[in-house]
Scaffold this active site. Structure first.
Site: not given
Ligand code: DSN
Length: 423
Positions: A57, A238, A59, A203, A229, A232
Site C-alpha cells: 500500500y 492496463r 497512498e 485524451d 491509458t 493501447k
Molecule cells: N477505450 C475504448 C476503446 O477504444 O476500446 C473503450 O473505452
C-alpha cells in the site's frame, strides 16, 4: 503451448483458472486481433505486472506517503514519472490513475464543479463515454455539450466546436476519442480553448504510442492536461496517466489522490515504467510508424474491395468500416469474423441510423498485428479475409468462416506474439 509450463504455481493451485488462462493464450496466439485499443505487451511488461509490488500500500506520492516501507516503491514510481516526462516531453506526470475513465474523471474533479459545462466529442461520432456523454457520470454530474464531425467528410467540425465553445463557455474541452481515424488537430483545439478560457484535456489513449514514436503530432504545446491509458498503442499494462503543465500539477495530483483513488497499483506502475523504457527505444519509433503504414495499407486494400471507410481512410492506427452498402449489420459481421479467427468490434459510424448495440460499422486497427511483425505486404491478405468473412456473414456460410479460421491460424503461427508462451 501448456499452461502448466507457463504458470506452474497457478496450475497446481487452481487448475480450472489456469486452464482458462492457457485457453486465452492459445486464442491470442491463433487469432488475428484487430481491435484498435488492444495490443500484446512484452514479456517484461507482463512480468512486472505479476510482481510482489502488488503487495504494498502506498497512498500518497513519492516522499509523501501515508504508509511506511516505501524504500523501493518510491523509486519505482519516480522512475515511471520521470520516464513519462521524458517520453512525452511534459512538465508533470501522474502515473497513478487506475485506467482511462478514472483518469478523465480526475480531470473533471481538478478543473470543474458538478453542473459545470464541458465540451467533448459525441460518442457516436467517435468520442468517449467520459467526454460528457449522457449515460456516463460525466454527462449526468456535469452538463455535457457535444460536438461531432462534418456529414460530408466525417472530419471534426471545427466551426461547430468554436461556435459551441463561444456559446456554452465550457470549463473543460475534451479532444481525442475512440473511433477517430484521422489526425487530431491539437493546435486548433488549443486556440479555441484559449479563446474561451477553457482547460483543454487531450485524451490520447488511442494514439499515445504513435505520439511517443513520432507517428502523430504531440498535444504538448497546446493542451493543458493530457490523459492517456497505457495499454493501447503505448503497449503497457492496463493503467493510465495524467500529464500536465507544471502549473496544473497540484490540481491533477490532488484530484487523483486523495480526490478519487486510494493506494496506487504499484505492480502496474512498475509495468508502466517498463513500457515507457521500451517506448523510448529507437525500435519503438519503427513500431509506431509501422502501425500507421499497416493501417494505411489495410485501408487501401479495403477500399480496393469496395468498402466504405469513414473519412475515406486513415492517418493513424484505426479504420472504421461502414458496412451499410454491404447490407451486413456491424454486429453480424463482427460475430462472423470472430468465428473466422478475426477479432474486431462492432461500432457506430457517424450519423448511424442503427442503434449502438446493433450499429452499421466495425472498427479495426493494426497495433496488435504490427507487434507480431506483420508488415504492409500482408495487409491485402488481411483485407481479403475480412472481405470473405463479411461475404460469408451475409450468406450465413459457416464453412467459409471455418476455412478462413484455419488460414488465419496458419499465418499467425509464423508470427509469434510478444509475451505469449511459445511451443
Ligand atoms: N477505450 C475504448 C476503446 O477504444 O476500446 C473503450 O473505452
Amino acid at each position: 503451448m501448456s499452461q502448466s509450463l507457463s504458470h506452474p504455481a497457478l496450475s497446481a493451485a487452481d487448475p480450472e483458472l489456469a486452464a482458462l488462462v492457457g485457453a486465452e493464450e492459445q486464442l491470442q496466439a491463433d487469432t488475428l486481433r484487430l481491435i484498435p485499443s488492444e495490443n500484446y505487451v512484452s514479456a517484461a511488461v507482463l512480468e512486472a505486472t505479476g510482481t510482489v509490488l502488488q503487495n504494498k500500500y502506498s497512498e500518497g506520492y513519492a516522499g509523501r506517503r501515508y504508509y511506511e516501507g516505501q524504500q523501493n516503491i518510491d523509486q519505482v514510481e519516480t522512475l515511471a514519472v520521470e520516464r513519462a516526462k521524458a517520453v512525452f516531453g511534459v512538465e508533470h506526470a501522474n502515473v497513478q490513475p487506475y485506467s482511462g475513465s478514472p483518469a478523465n474523471l480526475a480531470a473533471y474533479l481538478a478543473f470543474a464543479e458538478p453542473g459545470d459545462t464541458v465540451l467533448g466529442m459525441a460518442l457516436p461520432m467517435g468520442g468517449h463515454l467520459t467526454h460528457g456523454w449522457g449515460v456516463s457520470a460525466t454527462g449526468t454530474w456535469f452538463r455535457g455539450v457535444q460536438y461531432g464531425v462534418r456529414p460530408d467528410s466525417a472530419l471534426i467540425d471545427f466551426d461547430e466546436v468554436r461556435d459551441l465553445a463561444r456559446k456554452e463557455r465550457p470549463k473543460i474541452i475534451f479532444c481525442g476519442g475512440t473511433a477517430v481515424p484521422r489526425t487530431i488537430d491539437f493546435a486548433a483545439f488549443g486556440e479555441i480553448a484559449r479563446e474561451v478560457d477553457a482547460v483543454l484535456v487531450a485524451d490520447i489513449a488511442h494514439i499515445a504510442g504513435l505520439i511517443a514514436g513520432g507517428a502523430h503530432p504531440s498535444p504538448v504545446p497546446h493542451a493543458d492536461v493530457i490523459s492517456t491509458t497505457t495499454h493501447k498503442t503505448l503497449r503497457g499494462p492496463r493503467g493510465a496517466m495524467l500529464m500536465s503543465r507544471a502549473s496544473h500539477a497540484k490540481a491533477v495530483d490532488k484530484a487523483v489522490f486523495p480526490g478519487l483513488q486510494g493506494g496506487p497499483h504499484n505492480h502496474t506502475t512498475a509495468a508502466i515504467a517498463v513500457a515507457l523504457r521500451e517506448a523510448a527505444a529507437p525500435s519503438f519509433r519503427d513500431y509506431a510508424h509501422a502501425v500507421v503504414a499497416n493501417a494505411k495499407a489495410l485501408a487501401e486494400a479495403l477500399l480496393a474491395r469496395g468498402y466504405d471507410l469513414v473519412s475515406g481512410g486513415t492517418d493513424n492506427h484505426l479504420v472504421l468500416i461502414d458496412l451499410t452498402s454491404k447490407e451486413v449489420p456491424g454486429k453480424v459481421a463482427a460475430k462472423a469474423l470472430d468465428r473466422a479467427g478475426i477479432v474486431v468490434n462492432y461500432n457506430t459510424v457517424p450519423f448511424d441510423p442503427r442503434k449502438p448495440f446493433d450499429p452499421s460499422g466495425i472498427r479495426i486497427g493494426t497495433p496488435s498485428l504490427t507487434s507480431r511483425g506483420l508488415g504492409t505486404d500482408r495487409m491485402p491478405l488481411v483485407a481479403e479475409w475480412i472481405d470473405r468473412g463479411v461475404q460469408a456473414a451475409a450468406k450465413g456460410d459457416e464453412d467459409a468462416l471455418t476455412v478462413i479460421r484455419g488460414e488465419v491460424a496458419e499465418l499467425m503461427a509464423a508470427y509469434p506474439a510478444p509475451g505469449l508462451p511459445t511451443a
